[in-house]
Design a protein around this motif. Structure first.
Motif, PDB file in Angstrom:
ATOM      1  N   GLN A   1      10.883   6.934   5.805  1.00 42.03           N
ATOM      2  CA  GLN A   1      10.524   7.132   4.404  1.00 42.03           C
ATOM      3  C   GLN A   1      11.018   5.962   3.566  1.00 42.03           C
ATOM      4  O   GLN A   1      12.154   5.504   3.719  1.00 42.03           O
ATOM      5  CB  GLN A   1      11.131   8.431   3.895  1.00 42.03           C
ATOM      6  CG  GLN A   1      10.668   8.833   2.500  1.00 42.03           C
ATOM      7  CD  GLN A   1      11.242  10.175   2.081  1.00 42.03           C
ATOM      8  OE1 GLN A   1      12.459  10.380   2.120  1.00 42.03           O
ATOM      9  NE2 GLN A   1      10.376  11.100   1.715  1.00 42.03           N
ATOM     10  N   VAL A   2      10.165   5.462   2.676  1.00 47.44           N
ATOM     11  CA  VAL A   2      10.520   4.342   1.805  1.00 47.44           C
ATOM     12  C   VAL A   2      11.537   4.808   0.773  1.00 47.44           C
ATOM     13  O   VAL A   2      11.293   5.771   0.033  1.00 47.44           O
ATOM     14  CB  VAL A   2       9.273   3.772   1.094  1.00 47.44           C
ATOM     15  CG1 VAL A   2       9.677   2.669   0.114  1.00 47.44           C
ATOM     16  CG2 VAL A   2       8.279   3.233   2.111  1.00 47.44           C
ATOM     17  N   SER A   3      12.684   4.116   0.718  1.00 48.58           N
ATOM     18  CA  SER A   3      13.707   4.484  -0.262  1.00 48.58           C
ATOM     19  C   SER A   3      13.824   3.458  -1.382  1.00 48.58           C
ATOM     20  O   SER A   3      14.316   3.780  -2.470  1.00 48.58           O
ATOM     21  CB  SER A   3      15.075   4.631   0.425  1.00 48.58           C
ATOM     22  OG  SER A   3      15.497   3.391   0.981  1.00 48.58           O
ATOM     23  N   GLU A   4      13.350   2.219  -1.140  1.00 50.51           N
ATOM     24  CA  GLU A   4      13.481   1.167  -2.160  1.00 50.51           C
ATOM     25  C   GLU A   4      12.471   0.056  -1.879  1.00 50.51           C
ATOM     26  O   GLU A   4      12.228  -0.293  -0.719  1.00 50.51           O
ATOM     27  CB  GLU A   4      14.892   0.601  -2.150  1.00 50.51           C
ATOM     28  CG  GLU A   4      15.176  -0.419  -3.236  1.00 50.51           C
ATOM     29  CD  GLU A   4      16.597  -0.952  -3.174  1.00 50.51           C
ATOM     30  OE1 GLU A   4      16.840  -2.049  -3.728  1.00 50.51           O
ATOM     31  OE2 GLU A   4      17.460  -0.281  -2.553  1.00 50.51           O
ATOM     32  N   ILE A   5      11.887  -0.499  -2.939  1.00 45.66           N
ATOM     33  CA  ILE A   5      10.954  -1.628  -2.818  1.00 45.66           C
ATOM     34  C   ILE A   5      11.437  -2.753  -3.716  1.00 45.66           C
ATOM     35  O   ILE A   5      11.642  -2.551  -4.913  1.00 45.66           O
ATOM     36  CB  ILE A   5       9.519  -1.213  -3.221  1.00 45.66           C
ATOM     37  CG1 ILE A   5       8.987  -0.122  -2.281  1.00 45.66           C
ATOM     38  CG2 ILE A   5       8.588  -2.421  -3.199  1.00 45.66           C
ATOM     39  CD1 ILE A   5       7.630   0.423  -2.689  1.00 45.66           C
ATOM     40  N   ASP A   6      11.634  -3.936  -3.148  1.00 49.65           N
ATOM     41  CA  ASP A   6      12.080  -5.106  -3.894  1.00 49.65           C
ATOM     42  C   ASP A   6      10.920  -6.100  -3.951  1.00 49.65           C
ATOM     43  O   ASP A   6      10.676  -6.840  -3.005  1.00 49.65           O
ATOM     44  CB  ASP A   6      13.298  -5.740  -3.199  1.00 49.65           C
ATOM     45  CG  ASP A   6      13.949  -6.830  -4.040  1.00 49.65           C
ATOM     46  OD1 ASP A   6      13.233  -7.455  -4.848  1.00 49.65           O
ATOM     47  OD2 ASP A   6      15.161  -7.062  -3.875  1.00 49.65           O
TER      48      ASP A   6
ATOM     49  N   SER B   1       0.812  -1.216   0.000  1.00 46.46           N
ATOM     50  CA  SER B   1       0.000   0.000   0.000  1.00 46.46           C
ATOM     51  C   SER B   1       0.849   1.270   0.000  1.00 46.46           C
ATOM     52  O   SER B   1       0.311   2.365   0.088  1.00 46.46           O
ATOM     53  CB  SER B   1      -0.921   0.007   1.223  1.00 46.46           C
ATOM     54  OG  SER B   1      -0.163  -0.042   2.423  1.00 46.46           O
ATOM     55  N   PHE B   2       2.172   1.096  -0.104  1.00 46.53           N
ATOM     56  CA  PHE B   2       3.059   2.253  -0.044  1.00 46.53           C
ATOM     57  C   PHE B   2       3.920   2.328  -1.298  1.00 46.53           C
ATOM     58  O   PHE B   2       4.058   1.358  -2.035  1.00 46.53           O
ATOM     59  CB  PHE B   2       3.953   2.173   1.191  1.00 46.53           C
ATOM     60  CG  PHE B   2       4.543   0.801   1.423  1.00 46.53           C
ATOM     61  CD1 PHE B   2       5.669   0.380   0.728  1.00 46.53           C
ATOM     62  CD2 PHE B   2       3.952  -0.076   2.317  1.00 46.53           C
ATOM     63  CE1 PHE B   2       6.207  -0.882   0.923  1.00 46.53           C
ATOM     64  CE2 PHE B   2       4.487  -1.350   2.517  1.00 46.53           C
ATOM     65  CZ  PHE B   2       5.613  -1.749   1.817  1.00 46.53           C
ATOM     66  N   LYS B   3       4.504   3.518  -1.519  1.00 43.83           N
ATOM     67  CA  LYS B   3       5.360   3.747  -2.674  1.00 43.83           C
ATOM     68  C   LYS B   3       6.676   4.374  -2.215  1.00 43.83           C
ATOM     69  O   LYS B   3       6.785   4.850  -1.085  1.00 43.83           O
ATOM     70  CB  LYS B   3       4.673   4.678  -3.670  1.00 43.83           C
ATOM     71  CG  LYS B   3       3.345   4.174  -4.203  1.00 43.83           C
ATOM     72  CD  LYS B   3       2.701   5.210  -5.103  1.00 43.83           C
ATOM     73  CE  LYS B   3       1.347   4.757  -5.595  1.00 43.83           C
ATOM     74  NZ  LYS B   3       0.677   5.798  -6.436  1.00 43.83           N
ATOM     75  N   VAL B   4       7.660   4.349  -3.115  1.00 43.24           N
ATOM     76  CA  VAL B   4       8.936   4.998  -2.813  1.00 43.24           C
ATOM     77  C   VAL B   4       8.695   6.484  -2.547  1.00 43.24           C
ATOM     78  O   VAL B   4       7.979   7.161  -3.294  1.00 43.24           O
ATOM     79  CB  VAL B   4       9.937   4.823  -3.978  1.00 43.24           C
ATOM     80  CG1 VAL B   4      11.188   5.649  -3.743  1.00 43.24           C
ATOM     81  CG2 VAL B   4      10.296   3.354  -4.145  1.00 43.24           C
TER      82      VAL B   4
ATOM     83  N   GLU C   1       7.182   7.622   0.188  1.00 44.54           N
ATOM     84  CA  GLU C   1       6.092   7.801   1.140  1.00 44.54           C
ATOM     85  C   GLU C   1       6.537   7.460   2.561  1.00 44.54           C
ATOM     86  O   GLU C   1       7.484   6.704   2.772  1.00 44.54           O
ATOM     87  CB  GLU C   1       4.890   6.923   0.757  1.00 44.54           C
ATOM     88  CG  GLU C   1       4.156   7.397  -0.468  1.00 44.54           C
ATOM     89  CD  GLU C   1       2.892   6.616  -0.716  1.00 44.54           C
ATOM     90  OE1 GLU C   1       1.962   7.162  -1.317  1.00 44.54           O
ATOM     91  OE2 GLU C   1       2.839   5.423  -0.314  1.00 44.54           O
ATOM     92  N   ARG C   2       5.820   8.015   3.528  1.00 47.03           N
ATOM     93  CA  ARG C   2       6.084   7.752   4.935  1.00 47.03           C
ATOM     94  C   ARG C   2       5.367   6.471   5.344  1.00 47.03           C
ATOM     95  O   ARG C   2       4.218   6.232   4.971  1.00 47.03           O
ATOM     96  CB  ARG C   2       5.587   8.909   5.793  1.00 47.03           C
ATOM     97  CG  ARG C   2       6.274  10.235   5.542  1.00 47.03           C
ATOM     98  CD  ARG C   2       7.617  10.329   6.216  1.00 47.03           C
ATOM     99  NE  ARG C   2       7.511  10.257   7.672  1.00 47.03           N
ATOM    100  CZ  ARG C   2       8.557  10.257   8.486  1.00 47.03           C
ATOM    101  NH1 ARG C   2       9.791  10.303   7.984  1.00 47.03           N
ATOM    102  NH2 ARG C   2       8.391  10.203   9.796  1.00 47.03           N
TER     103      ARG C   2
END
Length: 232
Positions: free
Chosen positions: A198-203, A178-181, A183-184
């Motif tokens: 804060q999101v810095s990377e999604i794998d 439910s989150f994106k790079v 976002e908090r």
């Protein structure tokens, strides 16, 4: 997972009344927060008017796609299965499937597994296409039409069917992100529980997310499982 298992549409978020007239025979919860989908719905074609291509169809069974009101897939399947039984069409209409997939989501710090429609507003029917079977399916309450070119129902290719069924039979449920790079998010599990960052990377392949957390006055990258964070 049994592809034919029912599930409670109340699990779908964002339910609201339908914003258009719906036949009174249909009485299921509705979810209009789902993405809009393209459909075959030619107002010039009567539900009783059989397309010429149907009359010329062969005798081989195939998978076809029908469109219905989004959120009424379960009710349409039930209605169609009842018509198959009462009208003696088991030798022409073999199976009715709603493509679904298990998904894990985190809400309010709690995990839950829900079943989501893979193709909202669509139902798959395995059948021998004939004037009689077309009529039974097309006149089922809630069905707005067959998917195809113009008025002609188009059968799915075998590889398309296999891809859909494999997706439904996946052993491990997907994790809803439910989150994106940028976002908090809030960390809900592990040693950094209740920290925000804060999101810095999604794998997606490893189902891991890297979050920049303010720790002792400095930004520190923390790698976490998808299920360990939720949108702040």
């Amino acid at each position: 997972m049994d592809a034919r298992d029912e599930f409670d549409n109340d699990e779908l978020e964002g339910t609201s009344p339908l914003k258009e007239n719906v036949p009174s025979e249909i009485n299921a919860p509705l979810n209009d927060s789902l993405e809009p989908v393209e459909m075959f719905k030619d107002p010039s074609v009567s539900p009783d008017e059989v397309p010429e291509s149907v009359s010329a169809a062969g005798s081989e069974r195939a998978w076809f796609v029908i469109h219905c009101y989004s959120g009424y897939e379960n009710k349409v399947r039930y209605n169609l299965e009842q018509r198959i039984e009462t009208m003696g069409m088991k030798d022409k209409i073999y199976d009715v499937v709603i493509p679904t997939q298990e998904e894990i989501e985190v809400k309010d710090g709690k995990r839950r597994t829900v079943e989501r429609h893979v193709f909202p507003g669509y139902v798959l029917v395995n059948m021998i296409l004939s004037e009689e079977s077309w009529y039974v399916v097309r006149n089922t309450p809630g069905v707005t039409g067959f998917v195809g070119m113009g008025n002609d129902p188009t059968a799915l290719r075998p590889e398309e069917v296999q891809q859909i069924l494999r997706r439904m039979e996946a052993e491990a449920p997907l994790v809803k992100v439910s989150f994106k790079v940028g976002e908090r998010v809030r960390i809900v599990d592990g040693p950094f529980n209740d920290f925000r960052g804060q999101v810095s990377e999604i794998d997606m392949e490893r189902t891991k997310v890297r979050v920049m957390v303010n720790f002792f006055g400095r930004e520190t990258p923390v790698e976490l499982d998808f299920l360990q964070v939720e949108k702040a």
